[in-house]
Write a protein that holds these residues in place. Structure first.
Motif, short mmCIF file in Angstrom:
data_model
loop_
_atom_site.label_atom_id
_atom_site.label_comp_id
_atom_site.label_asym_id
_atom_site.label_seq_id
_atom_site.Cartn_x
_atom_site.Cartn_y
_atom_site.Cartn_z
N PHE A 1 0.81 -1.22 0.00
CA PHE A 1 0.00 0.00 0.00
C PHE A 1 0.84 1.27 0.00
O PHE A 1 0.31 2.37 -0.09
CB PHE A 1 -0.95 0.03 1.20
N GLY A 2 2.16 1.15 0.15
CA GLY A 2 3.03 2.31 0.11
C GLY A 2 2.99 3.15 1.37
O GLY A 2 2.59 2.68 2.43
N ASP A 3 3.41 4.44 1.22
CA ASP A 3 3.56 5.34 2.36
C ASP A 3 2.31 6.15 2.67
O ASP A 3 2.28 6.88 3.67
CB ASP A 3 4.72 6.31 2.11
N VAL A 4 1.32 6.11 1.79
CA VAL A 4 0.07 6.86 2.01
C VAL A 4 -1.09 5.90 1.68
O VAL A 4 -1.75 6.01 0.66
CB VAL A 4 0.01 8.14 1.14
N ALA A 5 -1.31 4.96 2.59
CA ALA A 5 -2.21 3.83 2.31
C ALA A 5 -3.64 4.28 1.98
O ALA A 5 -4.29 3.71 1.11
CB ALA A 5 -2.22 2.87 3.49
N ALA A 6 -4.13 5.31 2.68
CA ALA A 6 -5.52 5.73 2.47
C ALA A 6 -5.73 6.25 1.05
O ALA A 6 -6.74 5.95 0.41
CB ALA A 6 -5.92 6.79 3.50
N GLU B 1 -15.14 -0.99 2.78
CA GLU B 1 -14.20 -1.94 2.16
C GLU B 1 -12.76 -1.40 2.27
O GLU B 1 -11.82 -2.16 2.57
CB GLU B 1 -14.60 -2.16 0.69
N ALA B 2 -12.58 -0.11 2.05
CA ALA B 2 -11.25 0.50 2.16
C ALA B 2 -10.68 0.33 3.56
O ALA B 2 -9.50 0.00 3.73
CB ALA B 2 -11.33 1.99 1.80
N LYS B 3 -11.52 0.53 4.57
CA LYS B 3 -11.07 0.38 5.95
C LYS B 3 -10.74 -1.08 6.24
O LYS B 3 -9.74 -1.38 6.89
CB LYS B 3 -12.16 0.89 6.92
N ARG B 4 -11.57 -1.99 5.70
CA ARG B 4 -11.34 -3.42 5.91
C ARG B 4 -9.96 -3.80 5.35
O ARG B 4 -9.20 -4.52 5.98
CB ARG B 4 -12.45 -4.22 5.22
N GLN B 5 -9.64 -3.28 4.14
CA GLN B 5 -8.37 -3.65 3.49
C GLN B 5 -7.14 -3.10 4.21
O GLN B 5 -6.09 -3.71 4.18
CB GLN B 5 -8.35 -3.14 2.04
N THR B 6 -7.24 -1.93 4.84
CA THR B 6 -6.04 -1.29 5.39
C THR B 6 -5.89 -1.42 6.90
O THR B 6 -4.77 -1.37 7.41
CB THR B 6 -6.02 0.22 5.06
N TYR B 7 -7.00 -1.59 7.62
CA TYR B 7 -6.95 -1.46 9.08
C TYR B 7 -6.06 -2.52 9.73
O TYR B 7 -5.07 -2.22 10.39
CB TYR B 7 -8.37 -1.50 9.65
#
Ligand code: A2H
Length: 253
Positions: A181-186, A206-212
């Motif tokens: 996801f790199g240095d700025v995941a959001a 879904e975005a929160k699920r993938q990164t959290y």
């Protein structure tokens, strides 16, 4: 709401003097927007605070000297948790709405910006946390999209009397590397999922699920005292440091 209590950290975002308008009655006191977060290790990346424009807030006396601006519900929980003298009756010094808070200049722990501002977010829930959210657009998809909306839509800024200088100068601060996801995941996940706005609820979930979880287990700090450490190691240490330094208090619900 789940059955398990959530362990939040309340970040003390101090309002800078002078106090004007409805806040004038608070002159001479230390007054904080108290933001509930599950990610204290991300405070290095704060660019602003979020409030709900039509939300009902109050300035409550917490302990003897400090004033926290939160919802009534949170003030009541806090009074019990901090063993106030009359916990069933938290002292409200002035009632406020989110509109009264928009534009307040804040000093918040760990961020590299000296002053950040309270800005409107339309998806804040008043039955969770304190109703105040601190914004970390590098690592929170909600914060990233709400900031993107405000920057891209002059009409949205106008609607809530938001001045350009409270929004435009605030660049995203990279604070955590997440492999893949790199240095700025959001930003990456919001772009990949083609999320259109802060109101795109399903995709944001879904975005929160993938990164959290991935941020917690695989993330590595890029900044601060724990630079190079895993997020899972740094998080409890940063939380404890913030509490010891008087910059945060624990809160659960
Ligand atoms: B988190 P959970 Cl970097 N309404 O903090 C809407 N959202 C709220 C809220 C409210 N009343 N109170 C707290 N929150 C947000 C940082 C962060 C958060 C990052 C990444 C993810 C993330 C910076 N904002 O949360 O439903 C706060 O944002 C992802 C869920 O109790 C808080 O942590 O799990 C989180 O939601 C608490 O949500």
């Amino acid at each position: 709401e789940g059955v398990q209590p959530q362990d939040y950290t309340l970040i003390k975002m101090e309002i800078k003097a002078p106090f004007t308008g409805k806040l004038e009655v608070l002159a001479g006191r230390r007054v904080f927007l108290a933001a509930a977060t599950l990610r204290p290790e991300t405070m290095y990346g704060q660019t602003n605070a979020w409030v709900l424009p039509d939300g009902q807030y109050g300035a409550y006396e917490i302990d003897d000297t400090e004033v926290f601006i939160v919802t009534y519900r949170a003030a009541l929980n806090l009074a019990y948790q901090r063993k106030s003298r009359i916990p069933e009756k938290p002292t409200c010094l002035v009632e406020l709405t989110g509109h009264d808070l928009i534009g307040l200049p804040l000093q918040s722990p760990l961020t590299s910006y000296d002053t950040i501002y309270a800005l409107p977010m339309l998806t804040i829930l008043t039955d969770k946390g304190t109703g105040i959210v601190t914004s970390v657009p590098s690592d929170s998809p909600d914060d990233y999209m709400a900031m993107k909306d405000l920057k891209a839509k002059p009409a949205l800024r106008q609607k809530f009397n938001v001045k350009d200088e409270w929004v435009m100068p605030f660049e995203i601060i990279p604070i955590i590397n997440i492999p893949g996801f790199g240095d700025v995941a959001a930003e990456k996940v919001c772009t990949d999922l083609k999320i259109q706005s802060q109101n795109d609820k399903e995709k944001l979930a879904e975005a929160k699920r993938q990164t959290y979880l991935k941020g917690f287990t695989d993330g590595v700090m890029l900044i601060g005292d724990h630079q190079g450490s895993k997020v899972s190691d740094a998080k409890p240490l940063i939380r404890k440091m913030l509490e010891l330094e008087g910059m945060a208090v624990p809160y659960s619900e």
